[in-house]
Design a protein around this motif. Structure first.
Motif, short mmCIF file in Angstrom:
data_model
loop_
_atom_site.label_atom_id
_atom_site.label_comp_id
_atom_site.label_asym_id
_atom_site.label_seq_id
_atom_site.Cartn_x
_atom_site.Cartn_y
_atom_site.Cartn_z
N VAL A 1 0.85 -1.19 0.00
CA VAL A 1 0.00 0.00 0.00
C VAL A 1 0.88 1.24 0.00
O VAL A 1 1.70 1.42 0.91
N LEU B 1 -11.66 -4.12 0.94
CA LEU B 1 -10.41 -3.38 0.81
C LEU B 1 -10.58 -1.99 1.41
O LEU B 1 -9.69 -1.46 2.09
N VAL C 1 -5.54 -0.11 -7.99
CA VAL C 1 -5.03 -1.44 -7.64
C VAL C 1 -4.35 -2.03 -8.88
O VAL C 1 -4.98 -2.16 -9.92
N SER D 1 -13.08 0.36 -4.07
CA SER D 1 -12.55 -0.52 -3.02
C SER D 1 -13.65 -1.08 -2.12
O SER D 1 -13.42 -2.02 -1.38
N HIS E 1 -7.41 -9.77 -2.55
CA HIS E 1 -6.39 -8.94 -3.19
C HIS E 1 -4.99 -9.21 -2.65
O HIS E 1 -4.11 -8.35 -2.71
N VAL F 1 -1.52 -1.34 -4.07
CA VAL F 1 -2.64 -0.40 -3.91
C VAL F 1 -2.08 1.02 -3.75
O VAL F 1 -1.14 1.24 -2.98
N THR G 1 -3.38 4.84 -2.73
CA THR G 1 -4.49 5.63 -2.20
C THR G 1 -4.12 7.11 -2.26
O THR G 1 -2.97 7.47 -2.54
#
Lengths: 165, 351
Positions: free
Chosen positions: A9, A25, A54, A61, A69, A74, A76
């Motif tokens: 992430v 997610l 993603v 999400s 996943h 990912v 954000t």
């Protein structure tokens, strides 16, 4: 039974133990990884507030199970700026008043980054509006959002062609 | 959402075994399934996650000139595949007219075929629905049903199938490849979805545990590439299901239609192909009066299931529009608003 899920992430690889496979997610990001920038609007895939990227693709999400996943990358809203330097799409939303209350904005920005990466909007406002139709804005800042996406796209294209040169 | 067992099999065979248990469901992207589970509309006891299975996400050009699309190919990926979009433009246009960019990036080919109706009474667990609870009755009958079926419906169910993708696919003779406990079989998409009759809870011919592994288009489908369109009327410009849609594909030789394919969306519990219309168009001149005759033939058996009589006239006009646009030629570039009936075509419509 616990489920071990490894996700990268915003560039950081994290392994999370989930005691329930129902965690989306979206809830994983907000409730377990302390990344509340991604918003929960409708939670049913209709509003786009939860949009994240993603494996290079923008998705909702809220309609993704975290456990499914495993291994994904990912991105954000918390991961798009470069330190204190905002991402060109963030800058453009400020410059064009692409928001009022701001709730939908993280989703709008992630969706815009995805749209620009897809490379199919060109400089056509109609294609931008169509490409952004999965993101609702109840304040109705659509005019500013469309302008922001068109403007950010120019900035990013110029930066890219400089890199190539 | 109900609690469930989560299983992530490593092979298709293991997935079939795991999904053969009563109450099991396959999970691909989950864009429809998780929504249904959040609403308590479906309550699977076990989810068999197939997203990590190998080799189901390929688009393969076949030696015979057809194409094989793996069940886990994402809608957007298929629509953006330049070779695929050039050879099957109506399929690409239908895909891009559906849902939102985020959903198209996630939703899979197999999942699209298996998505459930968006009938509000199916979604509302307080309403009677024969599809959700067999024998419960149908609150859509006599309810708010202006968007419901005008073809193939029954007293027990008037829901429509919501897919755009399936409409050109059925027109172009797509075949569904299925893996099950008894091995592999294939079935024409035309025969994959069932009409409701008195058992609307059975929506497809899939047996318990059976899984879609691919969808195939035959080489003949690519011969319509120069004259193929998908036209879709929605209640807003983008990100909405079809009120009525049509896929039209023509093979034109000189000033004559050598062969034609026509299918409708938003009108029935399945993507609705019209061999009657195709027959009228075949070997006919390119003429608006022929297009109108084809539309009349396609809708000969249509009848309202409630306050949706307007759909007959709407469908008639959308069929004529789709054929006229197909006759004018596939656009060189995907329109800004894929499937929009409001696009102008020079010299033909609004031009």
């Amino acid at each position: 039974m616990t489920f071990s899920t490894t996700l990268t992430v915003n560039g950081v690889t994290r392994t999370i133990e989930l005691d329930d496979p129902r965690v989306t997610l979206l809830d994983l990001l907000r409730e377990r990884l302390d990344l509340p920038g991604t918003k929960k609007g409708c939670d049913r895939g209709q509003c786009g507030a939860c949009t994240v990227i993603v494996d290079g693709r923008r998705i909702n999400s809220c309609l993704a199970l975290a456990v499914s996943h495993h291994g994904a990358h990912v991105l954000t809203i918390e991961g798009v700026a470069d330190g204190n330097r905002l991402h060109p799409v963030q800058e453009a939303f400020l410059a064009h008043d692409g928001l009022q209350c701001g709730f939908c904005t993280p989703g709008q920005i992630m969706s815009a980054i995805g749209l620009i990466n897809e490379g199919e909007a060109y400089d056509d406002p109609e294609r931008v509006r169509e490409g952004m139709s999965g993101n609702l804005c109840r304040c109705g800042a659509y005019q500013g959002i469309t302008q922001a996406v068109l403007d950010a796209q120019k900035v990013l294209q110029a930066a890219r062609s400089q890199e190539v040169a | 959402m109900n609690s469930f067992d989560y299983i992530r099999p490593a092979t298709v065979q293991a997935a079939v075994v795991a999904a053969s248990e009563p109450g099991a469901a396959y999970l691909a992207a989950g864009t429809n399934l998780l929504d249904l589970m959040k609403g308590g509309v479906t309550r699977p006891r076990r989810l068999v996650d197939i997203t990590h299975l190998p080799d189901l996400d390929h688009i393969d050009e076949l030696p015979d000139g057809g194409v094989r699309i793996g069940a886990l190919v994402r809608n957007a990926e298929l629509a953006r595949n330049a070779t695929f979009a050039r050879r099957f433009p109506a399929v690409a246009e239908a895909l891009l007219s559906g849902a939102s960019a985020q959903l198209r990036n996630a939703a899979t080919v197999g999942g699209n075929l298996l998505q459930r109706t968006r009938c509000a009474y199916f979604y509302d667990v307080a309403s009677a629905c024969n599809k959700r609870s067999p024998g419960a009755g149908c609150d859509a009958r006599g309810g708010d049903n202006r968007l419901h079926a005008i073809m193939g419906w029954s007293e027990s169910c008037i829901a429509t199938h919501p897919s755009d993708f399936c409409v050109p696919l059925v027109a172009l003779d797509a075949v569904v490849e299925i893996e099950g406990g008894a091995g592999r079989r294939e079935i024409p998409l035309e025969m994959f979805h069932r009409l409701p009759g008195d058992g609307p809870e059975r929506e497809t011919v899939l047996e318990p545990g059976e899984m879609i592994v691919a969808v195939r288009l035959p080489p003949e489908a690519a011969r319509f590439a120069a004259h193929s369109r998908y036209v879709k009327v929605r209640e807003r410009t983008s990100y909405a299901f079809a009120v009525v849609s049509a896929a039209a594909a023509l093979r034109i030789e000189g000033s004559t239609i050598a062969a034609a394919r026509l299918a409708l969306g938003g009108v029935a519990t399945k993507p609705w192909r019209s061999p009657e219309a195709e027959q009228i168009l075949a070997a006919a001149p390119i003429d608006a009066s022929i297009f109108r005759r084809a539309a009349e033939a396609a809708l000969a058996e249509a009848k309202p299931s409630g306050d949706n009589g307007f759909k007959l006239e709407l469908a008639r006009r959308i069929i004529v529009r789709a054929i006229a646009l197909a006759a004018a030629g596939t656009p060189e570039r995907m329109p800004a608003l894929p499937g929009s009936p409001f696009a102008t075509v020079a010299g033909v419509i609004h031009g």
